[in-house]
Scaffold this motif. Sequence first.
Motif, PDB file in Angstrom:
ATOM      1  N   UNK A   3      13.539  49.137  46.726  1.00  0.00           N
ATOM      2  CA  UNK A   3      13.407  49.007  45.284  1.00  0.00           C
ATOM      3  C   UNK A   3      12.078  49.522  44.781  1.00  0.00           C
ATOM      4  N   UNK A   4      10.989  49.307  45.563  1.00  0.00           N
ATOM      5  CA  UNK A   4       9.668  49.731  45.106  1.00  0.00           C
ATOM      6  C   UNK A   4       9.607  51.224  44.883  1.00  0.00           C
ATOM      7  N   UNK A   5      10.397  51.980  45.690  1.00  0.00           N
ATOM      8  CA  UNK A   5      10.344  53.423  45.585  1.00  0.00           C
ATOM      9  C   UNK A   5      11.017  53.936  44.313  1.00  0.00           C
ATOM     10  N   UNK A   6      11.739  53.072  43.619  1.00  0.00           N
ATOM     11  CA  UNK A   6      12.309  53.444  42.327  1.00  0.00           C
ATOM     12  C   UNK A   6      11.310  53.198  41.199  1.00  0.00           C
ATOM     13  N   UNK A   7      10.164  52.645  41.516  1.00  0.00           N
ATOM     14  CA  UNK A   7       9.205  52.256  40.489  1.00  0.00           C
ATOM     15  C   UNK A   7       7.924  53.084  40.580  1.00  0.00           C
ATOM     16  N   UNK A   8       8.093  54.373  40.866  1.00  0.00           N
ATOM     17  CA  UNK A   8       6.969  55.294  40.987  1.00  0.00           C
ATOM     18  C   UNK A   8       6.952  56.214  39.776  1.00  0.00           C
TER      19      UNK A   8
END
Length: 289
Positions: A3-8
């Motif tokens: 999920x964190x990689x969608x928040x870049x």
Amino acid sequence: MNDAEHLIAVIVVNWNNAEETLACLDSLEGAHGRGARVIVVDNGSRDGSPDRIASRCPWCELLRLDDNRGYGAACNAGARYAAGAGTSFAVFLNNDTIVRDGFELELVRALGDGSETAISVPKICFAAVPERLWYAGGIVDLEAGRVCHRGIREPDDGRYDVGGPTGYATGCCMAVRCRDFLDAGGFDEIYGMYAEDVDLSLRLKGAGKQIRYVPQAKVLHRVSSSAGGELHPVKILMKHRAMIRLVRQWCGTAGVVRYLLLSPFRLVSGIVSVGSFYRRAGGGRKGGA
């Protein structure tokens, strides 16, 4: 992909330079396809480049500033914009770069859980001579007035393929948590251009954080193209002024005196090094750190 990689958010600053910005954005389509937001912060361009960018790359978000506030201020505005929309990570990227696929994921992974690493930074090579390094970590010795890139102009032959803590991150490309960056006050806008990245790195290291070099992430840099090349007098003057400000801030008057005494020797050495590098490389457009 977690999920964190969608928040870049990849933040690119443009100022009257659509051609290079568009080439950079072409290389970022893969990052966009993986879910990263690509935000172009336009620094008050008057050449029509924002409209060209919006037309050619409708998948980008365009943040238009009223005037040219400098690189640091534009990055700060982009980070605030991204954080306000809930983005966790910001990757600041010069518009005169071409990225290798997946670079943003490697940089974000290197930030880990946030307990130690505040900034991650890739391996950067010359776009004109891609087998030669431009940045493989940073060295800072302000007592001697020395700030330089590790490995600059050396062959990219694997010697610098081990990552780890480094002295400072270059503003050419760096990844941060939006929270960490904004809590630290972002880039000090008084610098305008040059040395704001060193100042930010020193402030974060002073707070107990690390700057991490990540060679698995790779970027090609059309070095100093917007400044007319490394040896352009305006660039030399701007870097010199920024270094005086940096050394005064961190070392006081005595540091400035040492820096000024050593500056002529370093300038001559730098000119010789750049000239020799491009002669060995077979010519090409002048550029450098």
